[in-house]
Design a protein around this motif. Structure first.
Motif, PDB file in Angstrom:
ATOM      1  N   CYS A  45       5.119  17.236  -2.153  1.00 25.48           N
ATOM      2  CA  CYS A  45       4.583  16.410  -1.547  1.00 25.48           C
ATOM      3  C   CYS A  45       5.088  15.791  -0.320  1.00 25.48           C
ATOM      4  CB  CYS A  45       4.035  15.317  -2.462  1.00 25.48           C
ATOM      5  SG  CYS A  45       3.173  13.855  -1.573  1.00 25.48           S
ATOM      6  N   ALA A  46       4.148  15.883   0.856  1.00 22.35           N
ATOM      7  CA  ALA A  46       4.833  15.495   2.008  1.00 22.35           C
ATOM      8  C   ALA A  46       3.683  14.963   2.906  1.00 22.35           C
ATOM      9  CB  ALA A  46       5.534  16.542   2.821  1.00 22.35           C
ATOM     10  N   PRO A  47       3.752  13.703   3.640  1.00 26.54           N
ATOM     11  CA  PRO A  47       2.743  13.491   4.482  1.00 26.54           C
ATOM     12  C   PRO A  47       2.619  14.048   5.721  1.00 26.54           C
ATOM     13  CG  PRO A  47       4.757  11.831   4.807  1.00 26.54           C
ATOM     14  CD  PRO A  47       5.207  13.060   3.651  1.00 26.54           C
ATOM     15  N   SER A  48       1.306  14.031   6.042  1.00 29.81           N
ATOM     16  CA  SER A  48       1.044  14.720   7.469  1.00 29.81           C
ATOM     17  C   SER A  48       0.912  13.766   8.449  1.00 29.81           C
ATOM     18  CB  SER A  48      -0.052  15.438   7.261  1.00 29.81           C
ATOM     19  OG  SER A  48      -1.308  14.465   7.010  1.00 29.81           O
ATOM     20  N   GLY A  49       1.882  13.797   9.482  1.00 32.89           N
ATOM     21  CA  GLY A  49       1.931  13.174  10.633  1.00 32.89           C
ATOM     22  C   GLY A  49       2.478  11.649  10.645  1.00 32.89           C
ATOM     23  N   ARG A  50       3.103  11.148   9.595  1.00 29.15           N
ATOM     24  CA  ARG A  50       3.623   9.911   9.317  1.00 29.15           C
ATOM     25  C   ARG A  50       4.757  10.053   8.361  1.00 29.15           C
ATOM     26  NH1 ARG A  50       0.614   4.383   7.259  1.00 29.15           N
ATOM     27  NH2 ARG A  50       2.524   3.114   7.216  1.00 29.15           N
ATOM     28  N   THR A  51       5.852   9.116   8.529  1.00 32.58           N
ATOM     29  CA  THR A  51       6.813   8.931   7.374  1.00 32.58           C
ATOM     30  C   THR A  51       6.445   7.962   6.397  1.00 32.58           C
ATOM     31  OG1 THR A  51       9.314   8.673   6.962  1.00 32.58           O
ATOM     32  CG2 THR A  51       8.250   7.322   8.827  1.00 32.58           C
ATOM     33  N   PHE A  52       6.541   8.461   5.012  1.00 29.94           N
ATOM     34  CA  PHE A  52       6.449   7.497   3.881  1.00 29.94           C
ATOM     35  C   PHE A  52       7.875   7.275   3.231  1.00 29.94           C
ATOM     36  CE2 PHE A  52       2.317   7.240   4.837  1.00 29.94           C
ATOM     37  CZ  PHE A  52       1.368   7.925   4.038  1.00 29.94           C
ATOM     38  N   SER A  53       8.880   7.336   3.925  1.00 32.62           N
ATOM     39  CA  SER A  53      10.175   7.307   3.259  1.00 32.62           C
ATOM     40  C   SER A  53      10.641   5.800   2.493  1.00 32.62           C
ATOM     41  CB  SER A  53      11.207   7.686   4.230  1.00 32.62           C
ATOM     42  OG  SER A  53      11.245   6.608   5.452  1.00 32.62           O
ATOM     43  N   ASN A  54       9.800   4.919   2.726  1.00 27.61           N
ATOM     44  CA  ASN A  54      10.187   3.521   2.125  1.00 27.61           C
ATOM     45  C   ASN A  54       9.078   3.339   1.044  1.00 27.61           C
ATOM     46  OD1 ASN A  54      12.715   3.187   3.398  1.00 27.61           O
ATOM     47  ND2 ASN A  54      11.417   2.708   5.034  1.00 27.61           N
ATOM     48  N   TYR A  55       8.073   4.190   0.655  1.00 31.09           N
ATOM     49  CA  TYR A  55       7.211   3.737   0.091  1.00 31.09           C
ATOM     50  C   TYR A  55       7.196   4.223  -1.708  1.00 31.09           C
ATOM     51  CZ  TYR A  55       3.746   2.321   3.756  1.00 31.09           C
ATOM     52  OH  TYR A  55       3.595   1.672   4.797  1.00 31.09           O
ATOM     53  N   VAL A  56       6.696   3.549  -2.484  1.00 34.23           N
ATOM     54  CA  VAL A  56       6.429   3.982  -3.937  1.00 34.23           C
ATOM     55  C   VAL A  56       5.679   5.296  -3.836  1.00 34.23           C
ATOM     56  CG1 VAL A  56       5.702   3.705  -6.031  1.00 34.23           C
ATOM     57  CG2 VAL A  56       6.946   1.819  -4.930  1.00 34.23           C
ATOM     58  N   MET A  57       6.250   6.294  -4.488  1.00 34.69           N
ATOM     59  CA  MET A  57       5.362   7.767  -4.627  1.00 34.69           C
ATOM     60  C   MET A  57       5.221   7.872  -6.203  1.00 34.69           C
ATOM     61  SD  MET A  57       4.768   8.376  -1.329  1.00 34.69           S
ATOM     62  CE  MET A  57       4.371   9.988  -1.520  1.00 34.69           C
ATOM     63  N   GLY A  58       4.160   8.445  -6.303  1.00 35.09           N
ATOM     64  CA  GLY A  58       3.540   8.975  -7.663  1.00 35.09           C
ATOM     65  C   GLY A  58       3.032  10.124  -7.514  1.00 35.09           C
ATOM     66  N   TRP A  59       3.000  10.653  -8.886  1.00 33.06           N
ATOM     67  CA  TRP A  59       2.372  12.070  -9.083  1.00 33.06           C
ATOM     68  C   TRP A  59       1.379  11.730 -10.201  1.00 33.06           C
ATOM     69  CZ3 TRP A  59       2.225  16.549  -6.681  1.00 33.06           C
ATOM     70  CH2 TRP A  59       3.159  16.763  -5.921  1.00 33.06           C
ATOM     71  N   PHE A  60       0.169  12.026 -10.143  1.00 34.20           N
ATOM     72  CA  PHE A  60      -0.755  11.968 -11.095  1.00 34.20           C
ATOM     73  C   PHE A  60      -1.443  13.683 -11.451  1.00 34.20           C
ATOM     74  CE2 PHE A  60      -1.619   7.464 -11.874  1.00 34.20           C
ATOM     75  CZ  PHE A  60      -0.891   7.020 -10.640  1.00 34.20           C
ATOM     76  N   ARG A  61      -2.239  13.569 -12.474  1.00 31.51           N
ATOM     77  CA  ARG A  61      -2.941  14.815 -12.779  1.00 31.51           C
ATOM     78  C   ARG A  61      -4.260  14.852 -13.220  1.00 31.51           C
ATOM     79  NH1 ARG A  61       0.990  17.145 -17.926  1.00 31.51           N
ATOM     80  NH2 ARG A  61       0.168  15.753 -19.534  1.00 31.51           N
ATOM     81  N   GLN A  62      -5.201  15.811 -13.211  1.00 26.77           N
ATOM     82  CA  GLN A  62      -6.183  15.524 -13.563  1.00 26.77           C
ATOM     83  C   GLN A  62      -6.744  16.750 -14.160  1.00 26.77           C
ATOM     84  OE1 GLN A  62      -9.352  14.047 -10.943  1.00 26.77           O
ATOM     85  NE2 GLN A  62     -10.786  13.318 -12.529  1.00 26.77           N
ATOM     86  N   ALA A  63      -7.239  17.040 -15.428  1.00 25.67           N
ATOM     87  CA  ALA A  63      -7.708  18.129 -16.076  1.00 25.67           C
ATOM     88  C   ALA A  63      -9.027  17.921 -16.156  1.00 25.67           C
ATOM     89  CB  ALA A  63      -7.302  18.072 -17.834  1.00 25.67           C
ATOM     90  N   PRO A  64      -9.960  19.263 -16.228  1.00 29.21           N
ATOM     91  CA  PRO A  64     -11.264  19.286 -16.346  1.00 29.21           C
ATOM     92  C   PRO A  64     -11.903  18.103 -17.259  1.00 29.21           C
ATOM     93  CG  PRO A  64     -10.315  21.407 -16.190  1.00 29.21           C
ATOM     94  CD  PRO A  64      -9.200  20.381 -16.382  1.00 29.21           C
TER      95      PRO A  64
END
Length: 124
Positions: A22-41
């Protein structure tokens, strides 16, 4: 609004591994909390894993603890989700999000800048 871009999904047999990025487009997110989520049908989006801004603290859903690992790249701007021992019930679209505050939460309301998601399919 800056968007996140997920990649690395695919089709894998049960017991296999995948690594999502996961990478941001056009900006740095280096100091932010980051998370992964998922969604099943037919299901709501659910928390998978999160990391603090520094990457020093990580949090996992019970269903993936011991099998998945969240980490940040050396520049802290890219976030990875290493998924091992995959199960058919891990099949879902996986999304990454940026935390709205410095406090790590496990709810979707605590994140924004969602990407388009990447499909993970685990066959039995």
């Amino acid at each position: 609004q800056v968007q996140l871009v997920e990649s690395g999904g695919g089709l894998v047999q049960a017991g296999g591994s995948l690594r999502l990025s996961c990478a941001p487009s056009g900006r740095t997110f280096s100091n932010y909390v980051m998370g992964w989520f998922r969604q099943a049908p037919g299901k709501e989006r659910e928390f998978v894993a999160a990391t603090s801004g520094s990457g020093a603290s990580t949090y996992y859903a019970d269903s993936v603890k011991g099998r998945f690992t969240i980490s940040r790249g050396s520049s802290k701007n890219t976030v990875y989700l290493q998924m091992n021992s995959l199960k058919p019930e891990d099949t879902a679209v996986y999304y990454c999000g940026k935390g709205k505050t410095i406090v790590v939460v496990t709810t979707t309301s605590g994140f924004d800048s969602w990407g388009q998601g990447t499909q993970v399919t685990v066959s039995s």
